[in-house]
Design a protein around this motif. Structure first.
Motif, PDB file in Angstrom:
ATOM      1  N   ALA A   9      -3.580 -10.784  -3.993  1.00 20.23           N
ATOM      2  CA  ALA A   9      -3.445 -10.115  -2.696  1.00 20.23           C
ATOM      3  C   ALA A   9      -4.828  -9.813  -2.120  1.00 20.23           C
ATOM      4  O   ALA A   9      -5.105 -10.091  -0.944  1.00 20.23           O
ATOM      5  N   ASP A  27       1.052  -7.820   1.024  1.00 16.94           N
ATOM      6  CA  ASP A  27      -0.279  -7.826   1.644  1.00 16.94           C
ATOM      7  C   ASP A  27      -0.182  -8.371   3.066  1.00 16.94           C
ATOM      8  O   ASP A  27       0.797  -9.023   3.414  1.00 16.94           O
ATOM      9  N   LEU A  59      -4.987   0.518   0.150  1.00 15.06           N
ATOM     10  CA  LEU A  59      -3.842   0.289  -0.720  1.00 15.06           C
ATOM     11  C   LEU A  59      -2.940   1.517  -0.749  1.00 15.06           C
ATOM     12  O   LEU A  59      -3.407   2.637  -0.904  1.00 15.06           O
ATOM     13  N   LEU A 100      -6.820 -11.418   1.592  1.00 15.25           N
ATOM     14  CA  LEU A 100      -7.076 -10.565   2.758  1.00 15.25           C
ATOM     15  C   LEU A 100      -8.309 -11.026   3.512  1.00 15.25           C
ATOM     16  O   LEU A 100      -9.392 -11.106   2.961  1.00 15.25           O
ATOM     17  N   GLY A 152       1.046 -12.572   5.978  1.00 14.44           N
ATOM     18  CA  GLY A 152       0.928 -12.014   4.644  1.00 14.44           C
ATOM     19  C   GLY A 152       2.026 -12.464   3.707  1.00 14.44           C
ATOM     20  O   GLY A 152       2.846 -13.307   4.055  1.00 14.44           O
ATOM     21  N   THR A 185      -4.564  -4.526   4.221  1.00 12.87           N
ATOM     22  CA  THR A 185      -3.685  -3.584   3.522  1.00 12.87           C
ATOM     23  C   THR A 185      -2.888  -4.259   2.407  1.00 12.87           C
ATOM     24  O   THR A 185      -2.511  -5.426   2.506  1.00 12.87           O
ATOM     25  N   ILE A 186      -2.668  -3.471   1.367  1.00 12.85           N
ATOM     26  CA  ILE A 186      -1.778  -3.865   0.270  1.00 12.85           C
ATOM     27  C   ILE A 186      -0.855  -2.677   0.052  1.00 12.85           C
ATOM     28  O   ILE A 186      -1.303  -1.533   0.027  1.00 12.85           O
ATOM     29  N   LYS A 187       0.426  -2.970  -0.083  1.00  7.27           N
ATOM     30  CA  LYS A 187       1.376  -1.901  -0.397  1.00  7.27           C
ATOM     31  C   LYS A 187       2.140  -2.306  -1.660  1.00  7.27           C
ATOM     32  O   LYS A 187       2.627  -3.432  -1.767  1.00  7.27           O
ATOM     33  N   VAL A 211       4.717  -6.256  -4.220  1.00  6.56           N
ATOM     34  CA  VAL A 211       3.305  -6.225  -3.837  1.00  6.56           C
ATOM     35  C   VAL A 211       3.239  -6.942  -2.493  1.00  6.56           C
ATOM     36  O   VAL A 211       3.538  -8.141  -2.400  1.00  6.56           O
ATOM     37  N   LEU A 263      -2.195  -8.278  -7.784  1.00  6.25           N
ATOM     38  CA  LEU A 263      -3.123  -7.481  -6.968  1.00  6.25           C
ATOM     39  C   LEU A 263      -4.367  -8.278  -6.593  1.00  6.25           C
ATOM     40  O   LEU A 263      -4.813  -8.245  -5.446  1.00  6.25           O
TER      41      LEU A 263
END
Length: 169
Positions: A77, A105, A48, A81, A159, A87-89, A103, A74
């Motif tokens: 997300a 992913d 993350l 996955l 994503g 990945t999460i941003k 958010v 979150l």
């Protein structure tokens, strides 16, 4: 299991209509939500990134309600996955009149025929017992109560990007 309980509590809380607005730094508010999912991220090997705008102005918001929105986004997300690297941003940015939280992913994505329905109450694509279908509808309502919007952009296999726009009061 601890995270699930936290979310249940937050959803119960989020249904309450009393919004106690206070001056809120959304970067700090997000950080607290990120701390709550930290264990989940580590145990699943999810990478993350938090990229906060240091110039973000504080806004009037219900801190607990907003935190439940971030947790819901979150956890959705995290649930989506299914590949490595996972990945999460999370980013925060400001425009002249709004702050925008995204958010992002690299998970399964949402099929186009489902995209229009994800904010409906009880609509869930999760396995039985995994989701209530209330998270996004409650989040949508909370953001509307704050005069904001939530949008999603998603591609199957690539994503999803959830963008929350909140007015700077």
């Amino acid at each position: 299991a601890r995270v699930v309980q936290v979310v249940r509590n937050l959803l119960d809380f989020a249904r309450k209509e009393e919004y106690h607005l206070s001056v809120t730094n959304m970067n700090d508010n997000l950080n607290r939500a990120l701390e709550l999912v930290q264990h989940e991220l580590l145990s699943r090997g999810i990478d993350l990134t938090f990229d906060p705008d240091p110039e973000l102005p504080p806004i009037l918001a219900s801190q607990d309600h907003m935190q439940s929105v971030w947790l819901n986004l979150l956890l959705n997300a995290i649930d989506s996955l299914d590949k490595t690297p996972a990945t999460i941003k999370v980013t925060t940015r400001k425009t002249s009149s709004h702050i925008i939280v995204t958010v992002i992913d690299n998970g399964k994505g949402i099929p186009i025929e489902r995209l229009g329905r994800i904010f409906e109450p009880f609509y869930t694509t999760k396995a039985p017992g995994r989701g209530t279908g209330l998270g996004l509808s409650v989040s949508h309502r909370i953001i509307k109560q704050h005069g904001g919007t939530i949008q999603v952009d998603s591609q199957v296999g690539t994503g999803s990007i959830f963008s929350v726009t909140l007015p700077i009061n």
